[in-house]
Design a protein around this motif. Structure first.
Motif, PDB file in Angstrom:
ATOM      1  N   SER A 131       0.850  -1.189   0.000  1.00  0.00           N
ATOM      2  CA  SER A 131       0.000   0.000   0.000  1.00  0.00           C
ATOM      3  C   SER A 131       0.886   1.239   0.000  1.00  0.00           C
ATOM      4  N   ASN A 132       0.836   2.061   1.072  1.00  0.00           N
ATOM      5  CA  ASN A 132       1.608   3.302   1.086  1.00  0.00           C
ATOM      6  C   ASN A 132       2.801   3.241   2.029  1.00  0.00           C
ATOM      7  N   GLN A 133       3.253   2.044   2.430  1.00  0.00           N
ATOM      8  CA  GLN A 133       4.417   1.934   3.297  1.00  0.00           C
ATOM      9  C   GLN A 133       5.523   1.146   2.606  1.00  0.00           C
ATOM     10  N   TYR A 134       6.770   1.443   3.024  1.00  0.00           N
ATOM     11  CA  TYR A 134       7.944   0.873   2.379  1.00  0.00           C
ATOM     12  C   TYR A 134       8.842   0.222   3.425  1.00  0.00           C
ATOM     13  N   GLU A 135       8.915  -1.109   3.367  1.00  0.00           N
ATOM     14  CA  GLU A 135       9.816  -1.876   4.217  1.00  0.00           C
ATOM     15  C   GLU A 135      11.137  -2.076   3.472  1.00  0.00           C
ATOM     16  N   SER A 136      12.225  -2.283   4.218  1.00  0.00           N
ATOM     17  CA  SER A 136      13.519  -2.366   3.539  1.00  0.00           C
ATOM     18  C   SER A 136      14.489  -3.256   4.296  1.00  0.00           C
ATOM     19  N   ALA A 137      15.536  -3.675   3.589  1.00  0.00           N
ATOM     20  CA  ALA A 137      16.569  -4.526   4.187  1.00  0.00           C
ATOM     21  C   ALA A 137      17.895  -4.311   3.474  1.00  0.00           C
ATOM     22  N   TYR A 138      18.975  -4.553   4.204  1.00  0.00           N
ATOM     23  CA  TYR A 138      20.353  -4.483   3.695  1.00  0.00           C
ATOM     24  C   TYR A 138      21.098  -5.666   4.281  1.00  0.00           C
ATOM     25  N   LEU A 139      21.680  -6.501   3.428  1.00  0.00           N
ATOM     26  CA  LEU A 139      22.459  -7.653   3.886  1.00  0.00           C
ATOM     27  C   LEU A 139      23.767  -7.730   3.109  1.00  0.00           C
ATOM     28  N   GLY A 140      24.863  -7.803   3.853  1.00  0.00           N
ATOM     29  CA  GLY A 140      26.173  -7.922   3.229  1.00  0.00           C
ATOM     30  C   GLY A 140      27.151  -6.906   3.774  1.00  0.00           C
ATOM     31  N   PHE A 141      28.222  -6.682   3.035  1.00  0.00           N
ATOM     32  CA  PHE A 141      29.285  -5.802   3.498  1.00  0.00           C
ATOM     33  C   PHE A 141      28.914  -4.328   3.356  1.00  0.00           C
ATOM     34  N   MET A 142      29.392  -3.539   4.323  1.00  0.00           N
ATOM     35  CA  MET A 142      29.445  -2.087   4.156  1.00  0.00           C
ATOM     36  C   MET A 142      30.821  -1.744   3.606  1.00  0.00           C
ATOM     37  N   LYS A 143      31.067  -0.448   3.379  1.00  0.00           N
ATOM     38  CA  LYS A 143      32.388   0.036   2.991  1.00  0.00           C
ATOM     39  C   LYS A 143      33.098   0.540   4.246  1.00  0.00           C
ATOM     40  N   PRO A 144      34.012  -0.237   4.821  1.00  0.00           N
ATOM     41  CA  PRO A 144      34.620   0.170   6.089  1.00  0.00           C
ATOM     42  C   PRO A 144      35.619   1.296   5.907  1.00  0.00           C
ATOM     43  N   ILE A 145      35.749   2.096   6.949  1.00  0.00           N
ATOM     44  CA  ILE A 145      36.794   3.123   6.976  1.00  0.00           C
ATOM     45  C   ILE A 145      38.005   2.474   7.633  1.00  0.00           C
ATOM     46  N   ALA A 146      38.680   1.664   6.882  1.00  0.00           N
ATOM     47  CA  ALA A 146      39.805   0.883   7.399  1.00  0.00           C
ATOM     48  C   ALA A 146      40.435   0.147   6.233  1.00  0.00           C
ATOM     49  N   LYS A 278      17.037   5.642  -7.033  1.00  0.00           N
ATOM     50  CA  LYS A 278      15.601   5.578  -6.806  1.00  0.00           C
ATOM     51  C   LYS A 278      15.298   5.977  -5.372  1.00  0.00           C
ATOM     52  N   VAL A 279      14.247   6.799  -5.212  1.00  0.00           N
ATOM     53  CA  VAL A 279      13.886   7.385  -3.925  1.00  0.00           C
ATOM     54  C   VAL A 279      12.871   6.497  -3.195  1.00  0.00           C
ATOM     55  N   PHE A 280      13.109   6.302  -1.887  1.00  0.00           N
ATOM     56  CA  PHE A 280      12.139   5.626  -1.026  1.00  0.00           C
ATOM     57  C   PHE A 280      12.090   6.336   0.323  1.00  0.00           C
ATOM     58  N   ASN A 281      10.945   6.236   0.981  1.00  0.00           N
ATOM     59  CA  ASN A 281      10.840   6.808   2.324  1.00  0.00           C
ATOM     60  C   ASN A 281      10.878   5.710   3.381  1.00  0.00           C
ATOM     61  N   ASN A 282      10.987   6.135   4.617  1.00  0.00           N
ATOM     62  CA  ASN A 282      11.133   5.239   5.757  1.00  0.00           C
ATOM     63  C   ASN A 282       9.751   4.802   6.248  1.00  0.00           C
ATOM     64  N   ILE A 283       9.327   3.608   5.873  1.00  0.00           N
ATOM     65  CA  ILE A 283       8.046   3.022   6.270  1.00  0.00           C
ATOM     66  C   ILE A 283       6.915   3.974   5.886  1.00  0.00           C
ATOM     67  N   TYR A 284       6.313   4.641   6.889  1.00  0.00           N
ATOM     68  CA  TYR A 284       5.250   5.604   6.634  1.00  0.00           C
ATOM     69  C   TYR A 284       5.780   7.040   6.577  1.00  0.00           C
TER      70      TYR A 284
END
Length: 297
Positions: A131-146, A278-284
């Motif tokens: 409907s009008n809400q956006y769920e999201s996920a991130y799995l894997g490596f980030m870019k470390p400052i190291a 691509k633009v998305f908002n945080n849940i509601y």
């Protein structure tokens, strides 16, 4: 970068579609994600363990599992591992997140959902619209400052809630991984620190600029009399940092904060330095600090 989008009618169909895309060789020029469990994806699949190869030498282990929460909700539980053992259960894998309420994507059961998936050989991101809400996920490596030896396994596991939160919750505990909340020791964001200990977002571990005041930052660089266009927006990489010991850990790969977005909407495209996002908002959320973009190319 590999991208896809689609529509599904159940949580199981979503999990299966995402996994099939990730393990398809043609999407990654030979560096596709590897399916560790089960042996193959079919219509009965409810849990998976995947391995990313990164630059070809890495072994990045993540997992997704469907869990029923009452008659009307199913969560996709999210986990990260330091290895894989075929003799252990999904939640027992080496180096797993050891809390009983894991990060998750909370979803209504058996409803129509649109999704957007972006992936490389080190991480993938998923956005799901109900409907009008956006769920999201991130799995894997980030870019470390190291350098690599300082942070050899910078694994991030993030959802938009933790297990037990209902999908219709409008509170702070229902918030995307890039703006985490810690409640009762649980969080939608978990990061594996260099010492192998999992850190939970929302208190000691947080993000910039989403969890930093003030966040109502003007990010349009064309301030002329002409109404700004999507091409006029500046993007800030979302940084992950600890308060104690104080220090930046890294940034989310391909995820950016975009502020002052009154002239944008979810699913809009923003072009910045020739790259489409691509633009998305945080849940509601519809406030200025509730929007982010993902690389979409």
């Amino acid at each position: 970068m590999a991208i896809t989008s689609g529509t599904v009618n159940s949580v199981a169909e979503l999990l299966q579609a995402v996994t099939r895309f990730l393990i398809t060789a043609g999407n990654f020029s030979g560096n596709e994600w590897q399916l560790m469990r089960p042996a193959a994806i079919d219509n009965s699949t409810r849990e998976v363990i995947l391995k990313g190869v990164g630059d070809g030498k890495d072994e990045i282990y993540v997992g997704m599992q469907i869990k029923d929460q009452g008659p009307d909700q199913q969560n996709i539980l999210l986990n990260g591992f330091a290895g894989y053992d075929a003799n252990l259960e999904w939640y027992e894998q080496p180096g797993s997140i050891y809390r009983d309420c894991l990060p998750c994507i909370p979803l209504a059961k058996d409803v129509n959902m649109d999704y957007w998936l972006t992936a490389n050989s080190s991480r993938f991101t998923l956005t799901v619209q109900m409907s009008n809400q956006y769920e999201s996920a991130y799995l894997g490596f980030m870019k470390p400052i190291a350098i690599e030896r300082q942070y050899p396994y910078p694994l991030v596991v993030g959802g938009s809630a933790y297990d037990g939160i209902v999908w219709s919750n409008h509170g702070n505990v229902h918030s995307a991984y890039y703006s985490p909340c810690l409640s009762g020791g649980y969080s939608a964001l978990c990061i594996r620190r260099p010492d192998g200990v999992w850190e939970y977002g929302g208190d000691n571990l947080t993000t910039w600029p989403n969890n930093t005041s003030p966040v109502d930052t003007f990010t349009i660089y064309n301030k002329g009399e002409i109404e700004p266009t999507p091409e006029d927006h500046m993007l800030y990489p979302i940084m992950l940092y600890e308060k104690s010991p104080t220090g930046m850990l890294g940034e989310l790969d391909g995820i950016y904060w975009i502020g002052n977005r009154a002239d944008l909407a979810a699913k809009d495209n923003v072009i910045y330095n020739g790259v489409t996002y691509k633009v998305f908002n945080n849940i509601y959320g519809r406030a200025d600090d509730a929007y982010h973009v993902v690389e979409w190319k």
